[in-house]
Design a protein around this motif. Structure first.
Motif, PDB file in Angstrom:
ATOM      1  N   GLU A 143      36.040  37.813  29.225  1.00  0.00           N
ATOM      2  CA  GLU A 143      35.274  36.956  28.308  1.00  0.00           C
ATOM      3  C   GLU A 143      34.886  35.634  28.973  1.00  0.00           C
ATOM      4  N   VAL A 144      35.867  34.987  29.601  1.00  0.00           N
ATOM      5  CA  VAL A 144      35.625  33.669  30.194  1.00  0.00           C
ATOM      6  C   VAL A 144      34.676  33.752  31.382  1.00  0.00           C
ATOM      7  N   PHE A 145      34.896  34.729  32.260  1.00  0.00           N
ATOM      8  CA  PHE A 145      34.052  34.785  33.452  1.00  0.00           C
ATOM      9  C   PHE A 145      32.643  35.267  33.123  1.00  0.00           C
ATOM     10  N   SER A 146      32.508  36.091  32.104  1.00  0.00           N
ATOM     11  CA  SER A 146      31.156  36.495  31.663  1.00  0.00           C
ATOM     12  C   SER A 146      30.359  35.267  31.233  1.00  0.00           C
ATOM     13  N   ALA A 147      31.030  34.369  30.492  1.00  0.00           N
ATOM     14  CA  ALA A 147      30.364  33.134  30.048  1.00  0.00           C
ATOM     15  C   ALA A 147      30.045  32.235  31.234  1.00  0.00           C
ATOM     16  N   MET A 148      30.956  32.180  32.195  1.00  0.00           N
ATOM     17  CA  MET A 148      30.716  31.366  33.399  1.00  0.00           C
ATOM     18  C   MET A 148      29.501  31.865  34.172  1.00  0.00           C
ATOM     19  N   LEU A 149      29.380  33.177  34.316  1.00  0.00           N
ATOM     20  CA  LEU A 149      28.265  33.752  35.066  1.00  0.00           C
ATOM     21  C   LEU A 149      26.926  33.488  34.370  1.00  0.00           C
ATOM     22  N   GLN A 150      26.957  33.451  33.057  1.00  0.00           N
ATOM     23  CA  GLN A 150      25.729  33.152  32.319  1.00  0.00           C
ATOM     24  C   GLN A 150      25.343  31.685  32.500  1.00  0.00           C
ATOM     25  N   ALA A 151      26.360  30.809  32.449  1.00  0.00           N
ATOM     26  CA  ALA A 151      26.093  29.375  32.578  1.00  0.00           C
ATOM     27  C   ALA A 151      25.801  28.964  34.018  1.00  0.00           C
ATOM     28  N   HIS A 152      26.383  29.698  34.967  1.00  0.00           N
ATOM     29  CA  HIS A 152      26.229  29.356  36.389  1.00  0.00           C
ATOM     30  C   HIS A 152      25.901  30.637  37.176  1.00  0.00           C
ATOM     31  N   PRO A 153      24.675  31.080  37.133  1.00  0.00           N
ATOM     32  CA  PRO A 153      24.303  32.370  37.740  1.00  0.00           C
ATOM     33  C   PRO A 153      24.419  32.406  39.264  1.00  0.00           C
ATOM     34  N   ASP A 154      24.628  31.258  39.909  1.00  0.00           N
ATOM     35  CA  ASP A 154      24.703  31.238  41.368  1.00  0.00           C
ATOM     36  C   ASP A 154      26.136  31.243  41.904  1.00  0.00           C
ATOM     37  N   ILE A 155      27.104  31.538  41.057  1.00  0.00           N
ATOM     38  CA  ILE A 155      28.490  31.594  41.516  1.00  0.00           C
ATOM     39  C   ILE A 155      28.614  32.633  42.638  1.00  0.00           C
ATOM     40  N   LYS A 156      29.208  32.207  43.738  1.00  0.00           N
ATOM     41  CA  LYS A 156      29.356  33.113  44.891  1.00  0.00           C
ATOM     42  C   LYS A 156      30.779  33.624  45.078  1.00  0.00           C
ATOM     43  N   LEU A 157      31.735  32.934  44.471  1.00  0.00           N
ATOM     44  CA  LEU A 157      33.134  33.337  44.649  1.00  0.00           C
ATOM     45  C   LEU A 157      33.953  32.890  43.445  1.00  0.00           C
ATOM     46  N   VAL A 158      34.911  33.730  43.057  1.00  0.00           N
ATOM     47  CA  VAL A 158      35.843  33.361  41.992  1.00  0.00           C
ATOM     48  C   VAL A 158      37.268  33.576  42.493  1.00  0.00           C
ATOM     49  N   TYR A 159      38.104  32.572  42.272  1.00  0.00           N
ATOM     50  CA  TYR A 159      39.529  32.676  42.595  1.00  0.00           C
ATOM     51  C   TYR A 159      40.293  32.832  41.286  1.00  0.00           C
ATOM     52  N   THR A 160      41.181  33.814  41.237  1.00  0.00           N
ATOM     53  CA  THR A 160      41.964  34.043  40.022  1.00  0.00           C
ATOM     54  C   THR A 160      43.450  33.881  40.326  1.00  0.00           C
ATOM     55  N   SER A 161      44.179  33.367  39.349  1.00  0.00           N
ATOM     56  CA  SER A 161      45.598  33.073  39.538  1.00  0.00           C
ATOM     57  C   SER A 161      46.489  34.308  39.531  1.00  0.00           C
ATOM     58  N   ASN A 162      45.945  35.446  39.134  1.00  0.00           N
ATOM     59  CA  ASN A 162      46.729  36.693  39.234  1.00  0.00           C
ATOM     60  C   ASN A 162      45.783  37.888  39.321  1.00  0.00           C
ATOM     61  N   ASP A 163      46.348  39.033  39.671  1.00  0.00           N
ATOM     62  CA  ASP A 163      45.527  40.235  39.855  1.00  0.00           C
ATOM     63  C   ASP A 163      44.897  40.715  38.555  1.00  0.00           C
ATOM     64  N   LEU A 164      45.596  40.517  37.456  1.00  0.00           N
ATOM     65  CA  LEU A 164      45.057  40.967  36.172  1.00  0.00           C
ATOM     66  C   LEU A 164      43.769  40.213  35.844  1.00  0.00           C
ATOM     67  N   ALA A 165      43.764  38.929  36.112  1.00  0.00           N
ATOM     68  CA  ALA A 165      42.549  38.133  35.888  1.00  0.00           C
ATOM     69  C   ALA A 165      41.447  38.552  36.859  1.00  0.00           C
ATOM     70  N   ALA A 166      41.832  38.915  38.074  1.00  0.00           N
ATOM     71  CA  ALA A 166      40.839  39.389  39.052  1.00  0.00           C
ATOM     72  C   ALA A 166      40.189  40.674  38.569  1.00  0.00           C
ATOM     73  N   ALA A 167      40.997  41.556  37.950  1.00  0.00           N
ATOM     74  CA  ALA A 167      40.450  42.800  37.391  1.00  0.00           C
ATOM     75  C   ALA A 167      39.450  42.487  36.283  1.00  0.00           C
ATOM     76  N   GLY A 168      39.769  41.478  35.478  1.00  0.00           N
ATOM     77  CA  GLY A 168      38.840  41.059  34.431  1.00  0.00           C
ATOM     78  C   GLY A 168      37.567  40.467  35.004  1.00  0.00           C
TER      79      GLY A 168
END
Length: 335
Positions: A221-246
């Motif tokens: 949910e959160v990263f979908s909103a981020m991608l809409q607000a910031h379509p040029d995101i090139k990298l995302v760091y997640t604090s755990n693997d479960l969040a990376a899967a999301g």
């Protein structure tokens, strides 16, 4: 017959001897030999059986399940130990109650991974005050009443991830961060560590940071909103693997596969773990966050079986980066 002068000289010598000896006797009374340090555990020794009570933050997160599995597997190497694991259910009140129950049951040693640090501190401190050794795993409480803290170095692991992310974007670009549970020490340290690492590349810009509480559905949910607000995101760091899967699901839904690099943290084995995701090219990398299970049980052995009077206050377990160079090999080995 001795003269009076000889008698006086003899008496003088005797008194002198007494004066010289008396202080030595007094020092011996004032400063007896130091006693050996007492064992950390009230009851210890190789010929007894012991109960380890483990208060786990929750059973939901894959990392937590991995820790439990490792403890259950490795405790078989210690016939004297019985391991009892309680599910904190990601609820402060539940976990506090379970720690209090372990105190009532007078377990021989307490292992604990706090769901949130501050709410659990008084209950853990009470256990420690009763003379029961406390090993904190992965997550610290806020007090100083614990015997040893076993953990990977969250800040150092995230700093390494930040340096790696900076190298992946030599020309710069927008970066997002999906934080864990903000009230937990690993989430705070991983956020700070990553920011410090990636700041070595001044061309990189962190444009969005938001907690997802370690959960996959919230990460989607959160990263979908981020991608809409910031379509040029090139990298995302997640604090755990479960969040990376999301994050991967959000990238796929946005039609941006191959455009956003994903870095996780945990490096979990198995079909649903981060090692497989990197091996299959879904993520760029993940960092192994060690369980500390072997180290915690070794401490329990020293305290309960070997009757140790002291153990290290901090035990840091090293990490490993999983990327395209080693993921397939590690996954094939089941690691």
């Amino acid at each position: 017959m001795k003269s009076s002068v000889e008698t006086k000289n003899k008496n003088k010598k005797d008194k002198t001897m007494i004066v010289r000896i008396a202080p030595v006797v007094g020092l011996a009374l004032l400063f007896p030999l130091a006693a050996a340090a007492a064992p950390l555990a009230k009851e210890c020794g190789p010929n007894k059986s012991y109960v380890i009570g483990f208060s786990q933050a929750n059973f939901k997160e894959p990392y937590r399940a991995h820790v439990d599995h490792e403890l259950q597997r490795l405790v078989k190497n210690y016939p004297q130990f019985k391991l009892v694991i309680a599910d904190g259910q990601a609820n402060d009140n539940t976990q506090v109650s379970q720690v209090e129950n372990f105190l009532t049951q007078q377990v021989d040693i307490l292992f604990v991974s706090a769901f949130e640090a501050a709410p659990l501190t008084p209950a853990v401190s009470a256990v420690y005050d009763k003379g029961i050794p406390v090993i904190e795993l992965d997550r610290r409480t806020t007090g100083e009443k614990f015997t040893s803290f076993v953990s990977g170095d969250n800040r150092a692991i995230a700093h390494e991830a930040g340096l790696y992310a900076a190298s992946l974007l030599p020309d710069g670009g927008d970066v997002a961060i999906l934080e864990g549970l903000p009230s937990s020490s690993p989430a705070i340290e991983r956020l700070e560590g990553f920011k410090a690492g990636i700041s070595t590349n001044p061309k990189v810009k962190i444009i969005a940071v938001q907690p997802v509480d370690w959960m996959q559905d919230k990460a989607v949910e959160v990263f979908s909103a981020m991608l809409q607000a910031h379509p040029d995101i090139k990298l995302v760091y997640t604090s755990n693997d479960l969040a990376a899967a999301g994050a991967y699901i959000a990238v796929k839904q946005a039609g941006k596969l191959g455009q956003v690099k994903i870095i996780g943290t945990d490096g979990l084995p198995g079909p649903s773990g981060g090692i497989r995701a990197v091996a299959e090219g879904q993520w760029t990398a993940t960092y192994v966050y060690p369980t500390g299970a072997a180290e915690a049980l070794d401490l329990a052995k020293k305290i309960l079986i070997d009757c140790a009077s002291s153990v290290p206050r901090l035990v840091t377990v090293p990490t490993q980066r999983i990327d395209a160079s080693n993921a397939k090999e590690l996954y094939a080995k089941g690691e």
